[in-house]
Scaffold this active site. Sequence first.
Site, short mmCIF file in Angstrom:
data_model
loop_
_atom_site.label_atom_id
_atom_site.label_comp_id
_atom_site.label_asym_id
_atom_site.label_seq_id
_atom_site.Cartn_x
_atom_site.Cartn_y
_atom_site.Cartn_z
N CYS A 84 0.82 -1.22 0.00
CA CYS A 84 0.00 0.00 0.00
C CYS A 84 0.85 1.26 0.00
O CYS A 84 0.42 2.31 -0.47
CB CYS A 84 -0.92 0.02 1.22
N SER A 521 -12.47 -5.15 9.65
CA SER A 521 -11.80 -4.64 8.46
C SER A 521 -12.83 -4.25 7.41
O SER A 521 -13.95 -4.78 7.38
CB SER A 521 -10.87 -5.72 7.91
#
Length: 609
Positions: A84, A521
């Site tokens: 990321c 999440s």
Amino acid sequence: MDPANPRKQDEPEEPRFLDFPHLPDDASHNGQPLLNKYSSIITKGHAFPGAQAMLYAAGVPDQESMRTSPHVGIASVWWEGNPCNMHLLELGKTVKAAVQKQNMLAWQYNTIGVSDAITMGGEGMRFSLQSREIIADSIETVTCAQHHDACITIPGCDKNMPGCIMAMARHNRPSIMIYGGSIAVGHSKLLRKPINIATCYEAAGAYIYDTLSQPDDGGDKSKTKDEIMDDIEHNACPGAGACGGMYTANTMATAIESMGLMLPGSSSNPATSPSKMRECSKAAEAIKTCMERNIKPRDLLTKRSFENAMVVTMALGGSTNGVVHFLAMAATAGVALSLDDFQRVSDKIPFIANLAPSGKYFMADLYEIGGVPSVQKLLIAAGLLDGDIPTVTGKTLSQNVEAWPSLPQDQAIIHPLSSPIKSTGHLQILRGNLAPGGAVAKITGKEGTKFVGKARVFDKENQLDAALNAGQIQHGENLVLIVRYEGPKGGPGMPEQLKASAALMGAKLTNVALITDGRYSGASHGFIVGHVVPEAAVGGPIAVVMDGDVVTIDAEKNSLSMDVSEEEVQRRMMGWKTPKRTVTRGVLAKYAALVGDASHGALTDAFGW
């Protein structure tokens, strides 16, 4: 805060930050606006000779630049070891070169982050949410201490985005956010289908319950479950970029673009695409526009723009984490936002996106049919999204997307508004004797809208993980698995619990719902309820739920309750004792001492909460 007025408790106090000396907002020279409003305090004259000496050493080329050039900070949330974020330093270099071409001084720096996927299910996940505060603190610190005139932030993973926006709201100097972009879609040769990071966790559940196998599609079925797991682990993440579904990173990016703090297309431009590099170059011109027109973050962080954030999140099926982050961003900017606002928006906005985790497609697929601006265009035309809000381009949101193509008629990712996946939003705010201060549920409708089952209680996530690993959660009667003492203070850190929720999906345990005072999440799906307030560690009712209590999750009535009388709850509370703190020193101890509840954004600098 007025403790006698619950409604006032949802209204943030007027933020008070250090007042830095700077030139007037309308300062100009020869008819041109002066852009070095803050840096000029240390770069003009000889009041700060040491500062100027250091700046010459750092790269200021000459006296003219020292006296007149504005300073732009470029804050990338870069570090190696996480897809990321691993490419953000290079994006920052592109931004820096473009800023310098605008005759401005560009100063690159980094802040920290935590990989949610790497830490998921382990003790490292406790550091995830608090990293949002460290990011905000870091960017505020450098911007203010270094007298920067403007700020360009480049985040990648989940907590990065709200941390950047909170910092912008604090220092309130012209700012733009550039999203690092999504990862490409992975592919499993053995499963013969697209995969992504969530596949890893769902496959783990299938692995434990011995249901992981190759598809029955006429192809090879000879591979063992270990070979399949190896294949998934090698191919789920093919390169740089944030998790590709409508998980928390993309939830935050799409919302912030819809609030006007990013360039059009930023949230859907893939991480390694030429369009992302072009965006980095365009950011320099845009930040100069913000400086010339004195467009500041708090001008854009308004109730109207937060309304847009909630609308896009509901329409696209975004993460429950968006709730806690929007609340934190709003409070930091002095905007009144509460859980009731989320329910109000959810009640009127249809869920229309066939995006992971509950759907088939990914952000890379949406990019190919026009990206987020094309979705914004659809929602603006329908009167659901406010196109008149100002943005960092100096134009309105409607003007930004006006020339963008409309969604193709034959695409299958975004449903027509006349035929949504669900007629209302998937995020529901629940209250009841289990969560009097509120809880956040993600209910897409695929699992129904009501669940009743017997409680099975776990005092930490690792206890549930152990039960799952031992195969102790079985098909059969409805169970409500309650994981407590995982809130902001009790965790500490309010960890995400994708490992458990995904394992249940992978094992096809559809007779199970999940409730926690922690978080889930953005990749989690199923019947899940998180952010229970008050949390167990401060004596919330979730602390006294017992195995066998009947628990009802009702998204139609927005209730979360246990079939236990008020008198019995009080009797149980009489026997409850505040648990001993698990951490007494270090960053998590500091976080636990300062953090507020999830229904107010889990902030560490709102000392009245």
